[in-house]
Design a protein around this motif. Structure first.
Motif, PDB file in Angstrom:
ATOM      1  N   ARG A 191      -2.620   6.646   1.585  1.00 30.84           N
ATOM      2  CA  ARG A 191      -1.417   6.730   0.729  1.00 30.84           C
ATOM      3  C   ARG A 191      -0.434   5.615   1.060  1.00 30.84           C
ATOM      4  NH1 ARG A 191      -1.203  11.501  -2.102  1.00 30.84           N
ATOM      5  NH2 ARG A 191      -2.603  13.149  -1.354  1.00 30.84           N
ATOM      6  N   PHE A 192      -0.303   5.335   2.359  1.00 32.71           N
ATOM      7  CA  PHE A 192       0.604   4.260   2.774  1.00 32.71           C
ATOM      8  C   PHE A 192       0.088   2.905   2.271  1.00 32.71           C
ATOM      9  CE2 PHE A 192       1.624   0.890   5.851  1.00 32.71           C
ATOM     10  CZ  PHE A 192       3.009   0.910   5.775  1.00 32.71           C
ATOM     11  N   LEU A 193      -1.198   2.678   2.394  1.00 27.57           N
ATOM     12  CA  LEU A 193      -1.770   1.411   1.952  1.00 27.57           C
ATOM     13  C   LEU A 193      -1.585   1.214   0.454  1.00 27.57           C
ATOM     14  CD1 LEU A 193      -5.120   1.248   3.972  1.00 27.57           C
ATOM     15  CD2 LEU A 193      -2.923   0.183   4.511  1.00 27.57           C
ATOM     16  N   ARG A 194      -1.761   2.289  -0.324  1.00 30.82           N
ATOM     17  CA  ARG A 194      -1.571   2.190  -1.769  1.00 30.82           C
ATOM     18  C   ARG A 194      -0.102   1.988  -2.117  1.00 30.82           C
ATOM     19  NH1 ARG A 194      -5.639   4.509  -5.447  1.00 30.82           N
ATOM     20  NH2 ARG A 194      -7.573   4.764  -4.294  1.00 30.82           N
ATOM     21  N   ALA A 195       0.780   2.692  -1.406  1.00 28.58           N
ATOM     22  CA  ALA A 195       2.207   2.591  -1.689  1.00 28.58           C
ATOM     23  C   ALA A 195       2.734   1.191  -1.418  1.00 28.58           C
ATOM     24  CB  ALA A 195       2.982   3.610  -0.864  1.00 28.58           C
ATOM     25  N   THR A 196       2.183   0.530  -0.406  1.00 24.75           N
ATOM     26  CA  THR A 196       2.632  -0.814  -0.031  1.00 24.75           C
ATOM     27  C   THR A 196       1.748  -1.910  -0.621  1.00 24.75           C
ATOM     28  OG1 THR A 196       1.309  -0.638   1.997  1.00 24.75           O
ATOM     29  CG2 THR A 196       3.640  -0.020   2.137  1.00 24.75           C
ATOM     30  N   SER A 197       0.682  -1.504  -1.339  1.00 22.26           N
ATOM     31  CA  SER A 197      -0.290  -2.437  -1.936  1.00 22.26           C
ATOM     32  C   SER A 197      -1.065  -3.235  -0.894  1.00 22.26           C
ATOM     33  CB  SER A 197       0.399  -3.401  -2.922  1.00 22.26           C
ATOM     34  OG  SER A 197       0.918  -2.681  -4.030  1.00 22.26           O
ATOM     35  N   LEU A 198      -1.051  -2.796   0.358  1.00 21.29           N
ATOM     36  CA  LEU A 198      -1.837  -3.476   1.384  1.00 21.29           C
ATOM     37  C   LEU A 198      -3.336  -3.342   1.127  1.00 21.29           C
ATOM     38  CD1 LEU A 198       0.148  -2.519   4.622  1.00 21.29           C
ATOM     39  CD2 LEU A 198      -0.011  -4.784   3.562  1.00 21.29           C
ATOM     40  N   ASP A 199      -3.726  -2.283   0.411  1.00 19.37           N
ATOM     41  CA  ASP A 199      -5.154  -2.096   0.125  1.00 19.37           C
ATOM     42  C   ASP A 199      -5.704  -3.197  -0.775  1.00 19.37           C
ATOM     43  OD1 ASP A 199      -3.515  -0.947  -1.944  1.00 19.37           O
ATOM     44  OD2 ASP A 199      -5.310   0.002  -2.774  1.00 19.37           O
ATOM     45  N   GLU A 200      -4.814  -3.930  -1.479  1.00 18.16           N
ATOM     46  CA  GLU A 200      -5.244  -4.964  -2.410  1.00 18.16           C
ATOM     47  C   GLU A 200      -5.499  -6.315  -1.730  1.00 18.16           C
ATOM     48  OE1 GLU A 200      -5.786  -3.914  -5.332  1.00 18.16           O
ATOM     49  OE2 GLU A 200      -4.377  -2.301  -5.806  1.00 18.16           O
ATOM     50  N   LEU A 201      -5.063  -6.490  -0.494  1.00 13.05           N
ATOM     51  CA  LEU A 201      -5.113  -7.804   0.145  1.00 13.05           C
ATOM     52  C   LEU A 201      -6.505  -8.439   0.198  1.00 13.05           C
ATOM     53  CD1 LEU A 201      -2.551  -7.485   3.094  1.00 13.05           C
ATOM     54  CD2 LEU A 201      -2.253  -8.578   0.855  1.00 13.05           C
ATOM     55  N   PRO A 202      -7.591  -7.679   0.443  1.00  9.56           N
ATOM     56  CA  PRO A 202      -8.907  -8.326   0.462  1.00  9.56           C
ATOM     57  C   PRO A 202      -9.299  -8.986  -0.855  1.00  9.56           C
ATOM     58  CG  PRO A 202      -9.029  -6.216   1.585  1.00  9.56           C
ATOM     59  CD  PRO A 202      -7.674  -6.286   0.917  1.00  9.56           C
ATOM     60  N   GLN A 203      -8.616  -8.630  -1.940  1.00  9.64           N
ATOM     61  CA  GLN A 203      -8.936  -9.256  -3.221  1.00  9.64           C
ATOM     62  C   GLN A 203      -8.533 -10.728  -3.262  1.00  9.64           C
ATOM     63  OE1 GLN A 203      -7.862  -6.584  -6.682  1.00  9.64           O
ATOM     64  NE2 GLN A 203      -7.528  -5.180  -4.986  1.00  9.64           N
ATOM     65  N   LEU A 204      -7.786 -11.176  -2.262  1.00  8.99           N
ATOM     66  CA  LEU A 204      -7.529 -12.609  -2.155  1.00  8.99           C
ATOM     67  C   LEU A 204      -8.847 -13.365  -2.014  1.00  8.99           C
ATOM     68  CD1 LEU A 204      -4.416 -12.573   0.211  1.00  8.99           C
ATOM     69  CD2 LEU A 204      -4.445 -13.223  -2.207  1.00  8.99           C
ATOM     70  N   TRP A 205      -9.852 -12.716  -1.430  1.00 14.11           N
ATOM     71  CA  TRP A 205     -11.179 -13.319  -1.331  1.00 14.11           C
ATOM     72  C   TRP A 205     -11.795 -13.458  -2.723  1.00 14.11           C
ATOM     73  CZ3 TRP A 205     -14.233 -16.297   1.193  1.00 14.11           C
ATOM     74  CH2 TRP A 205     -15.623 -16.265   0.977  1.00 14.11           C
ATOM     75  N   ASN A 206     -11.605 -12.441  -3.577  1.00 15.29           N
ATOM     76  CA  ASN A 206     -12.085 -12.534  -4.955  1.00 15.29           C
ATOM     77  C   ASN A 206     -11.398 -13.665  -5.708  1.00 15.29           C
ATOM     78  OD1 ASN A 206     -12.271  -9.057  -4.782  1.00 15.29           O
ATOM     79  ND2 ASN A 206     -14.053 -10.288  -5.330  1.00 15.29           N
ATOM     80  N   VAL A 207     -10.107 -13.866  -5.424  1.00 19.72           N
ATOM     81  CA  VAL A 207      -9.365 -14.959  -6.062  1.00 19.72           C
ATOM     82  C   VAL A 207      -9.913 -16.300  -5.583  1.00 19.72           C
ATOM     83  CG1 VAL A 207      -7.107 -16.061  -6.308  1.00 19.72           C
ATOM     84  CG2 VAL A 207      -7.288 -13.571  -6.356  1.00 19.72           C
ATOM     85  N   LEU A 208     -10.169 -16.406  -4.285  1.00 18.36           N
ATOM     86  CA  LEU A 208     -10.698 -17.647  -3.726  1.00 18.36           C
ATOM     87  C   LEU A 208     -12.061 -17.988  -4.319  1.00 18.36           C
ATOM     88  CD1 LEU A 208     -10.028 -19.834  -1.620  1.00 18.36           C
ATOM     89  CD2 LEU A 208     -11.246 -18.456   0.077  1.00 18.36           C
TER      90      LEU A 208
ATOM     91  N   ALA B 257      -4.712  -5.604  11.469  1.00 19.21           N
ATOM     92  CA  ALA B 257      -4.078  -4.338  11.854  1.00 19.21           C
ATOM     93  C   ALA B 257      -4.436  -3.229  10.873  1.00 19.21           C
ATOM     94  CB  ALA B 257      -2.562  -4.517  11.923  1.00 19.21           C
ATOM     95  N   THR B 258      -4.492  -3.566   9.593  1.00 15.88           N
ATOM     96  CA  THR B 258      -4.867  -2.594   8.573  1.00 15.88           C
ATOM     97  C   THR B 258      -6.300  -2.118   8.784  1.00 15.88           C
ATOM     98  OG1 THR B 258      -3.369  -3.627   6.967  1.00 15.88           O
ATOM     99  CG2 THR B 258      -5.100  -2.204   6.096  1.00 15.88           C
ATOM    100  N   ALA B 259      -7.188  -3.045   9.075  1.00 12.56           N
ATOM    101  CA  ALA B 259      -8.594  -2.700   9.313  1.00 12.56           C
ATOM    102  C   ALA B 259      -8.730  -1.775  10.516  1.00 12.56           C
ATOM    103  CB  ALA B 259      -9.410  -3.966   9.516  1.00 12.56           C
ATOM    104  N   LEU B 260      -7.978  -2.040  11.570  1.00 13.46           N
ATOM    105  CA  LEU B 260      -8.028  -1.194  12.762  1.00 13.46           C
ATOM    106  C   LEU B 260      -7.515   0.215  12.461  1.00 13.46           C
ATOM    107  CD1 LEU B 260      -6.797  -3.695  15.522  1.00 13.46           C
ATOM    108  CD2 LEU B 260      -9.106  -2.757  15.245  1.00 13.46           C
ATOM    109  N   ALA B 261      -6.447   0.305  11.654  1.00 14.09           N
ATOM    110  CA  ALA B 261      -5.893   1.614  11.297  1.00 14.09           C
ATOM    111  C   ALA B 261      -6.899   2.417  10.477  1.00 14.09           C
ATOM    112  CB  ALA B 261      -4.590   1.435  10.516  1.00 14.09           C
ATOM    113  N   ILE B 262      -7.601   1.760   9.569  1.00 14.01           N
ATOM    114  CA  ILE B 262      -8.603   2.453   8.757  1.00 14.01           C
ATOM    115  C   ILE B 262      -9.761   2.916   9.630  1.00 14.01           C
ATOM    116  CG2 ILE B 262     -10.300   2.141   6.903  1.00 14.01           C
ATOM    117  CD1 ILE B 262      -8.318   0.145   5.641  1.00 14.01           C
ATOM    118  N   ARG B 263     -10.216   2.035  10.517  1.00 16.35           N
ATOM    119  CA  ARG B 263     -11.329   2.384  11.404  1.00 16.35           C
ATOM    120  C   ARG B 263     -10.967   3.572  12.290  1.00 16.35           C
ATOM    121  NH1 ARG B 263     -16.712   1.340  11.770  1.00 16.35           N
ATOM    122  NH2 ARG B 263     -16.335  -0.847  11.276  1.00 16.35           N
ATOM    123  N   ALA B 264      -9.727   3.612  12.770  1.00 16.05           N
ATOM    124  CA  ALA B 264      -9.301   4.679  13.673  1.00 16.05           C
ATOM    125  C   ALA B 264      -9.145   6.015  12.963  1.00 16.05           C
ATOM    126  CB  ALA B 264      -7.984   4.288  14.345  1.00 16.05           C
ATOM    127  N   THR B 265      -8.759   5.999  11.691  1.00 14.91           N
ATOM    128  CA  THR B 265      -8.473   7.252  10.984  1.00 14.91           C
ATOM    129  C   THR B 265      -9.583   7.706  10.041  1.00 14.91           C
ATOM    130  OG1 THR B 265      -7.294   6.011   9.255  1.00 14.91           O
ATOM    131  CG2 THR B 265      -5.989   6.873  11.096  1.00 14.91           C
TER     132      THR B 265
END
Length: 221
Positions: free
Chosen positions: A90-107, A33-41
């Motif tokens: 701003r919303f992604l940063r405020a909720t830290s949703l922008d950090e979620l792909p870093q789970l791949w870096n952790v993996l 859903a986050t990816a779709l929102a970024i693509r749309a905006t």
């Protein structure tokens, strides 16, 4: 002090990879859903990729969700962050949703769930010897500095907290930081530094100025 090496590091990375795998699976709908929102905006790309220094200063490619436009001025230079940061960003940063792909870096083992944040490669020669110790451990998605002020902190205090984590690391401390991170995300604290949309650049440590010399005392003939 329990250093991140040997059995301690192995156990930490096992926990990290199990948690990252579970997170990527469970949060897949949120990430989609986050990816779709970024693509749309903002259009593409959806992900922001940048080389960052990790443990021992070794570099890796960090991935995050994109939060800014690629807008530039007439000379081809990027506009200030506050002008490029979108409402969705701003919303992604405020909720830290922008950090979620870093789970791949952790993996992949580039990062940990908890550790000093991986900053810019250009900062490496600007650290003092003490500040550079933040690279003695794996960088993290969240860290001791993040739950004690995040971007609201000045650089000196931020690095001091990073080094404190290096010297006091334990699995119990990691668990405490993760719990505090959830609270900070809900409270949306420390998202930006005062006067800046995100965080101003670290330009190095200002040299300490020596005290002015005392005026020579006059002697009577």
């Amino acid at each position: 002090m329990q250093r991140q090496m040997g059995a301690g590091l192995f156990l930490k990375q096992c926990i990290d990879r199990l948690a990252a795998t579970a997170g990527l699976v469970c949060l897949a709908p949120v990430m989609a859903a986050t990816a779709l929102a970024i693509r749309a905006t903002m259009g593409g790309p959806v992900l922001f990729r940048q080389v960052r220094p990790g443990r021992g200063g070794r570099t890796f490619q960090l991935v995050k969700f994109r939060t800014m436009l690629d807008a530039k001025d007439a000379d081809g230079n990027p506009l200030p962050d506050e002008q490029r940061l979108t409402r969705v960003g701003r919303f992604l940063r405020a909720t830290s949703l922008d950090e979620l792909p870093q789970l791949w870096n952790v993996l992949r083992g580039d990062m940990s769930l908890v550790g000093p944040r991986p900053l810019l490669v250009e900062y490496l020669p600007r650290y003092s010897a003490e500040q550079a110790r933040r690279h003695d451990v794996l960088p993290g998605i969240t860290g001791w500095a993040q739950v004690n002020g995040r971007n609201a902190l000045g650089w000196e205090e931020r690095f001091r907290l990073d080094v404190w984590y290096v010297d006091n690391w334990s699995l119990a401390l990691d668990a405490k930081i993760l719990a505090m991170t959830l609270l900070r995300v809900v409270q949306r604290q420390g998202i930006s530094h005062a006067g800046d949309a995100t965080m101003f650049k670290f330009l190095g440590n200002e040299p300490r100025t020596a005290p002015p010399p005392r005026p020579a005392t006059s002697r009577r003939a």
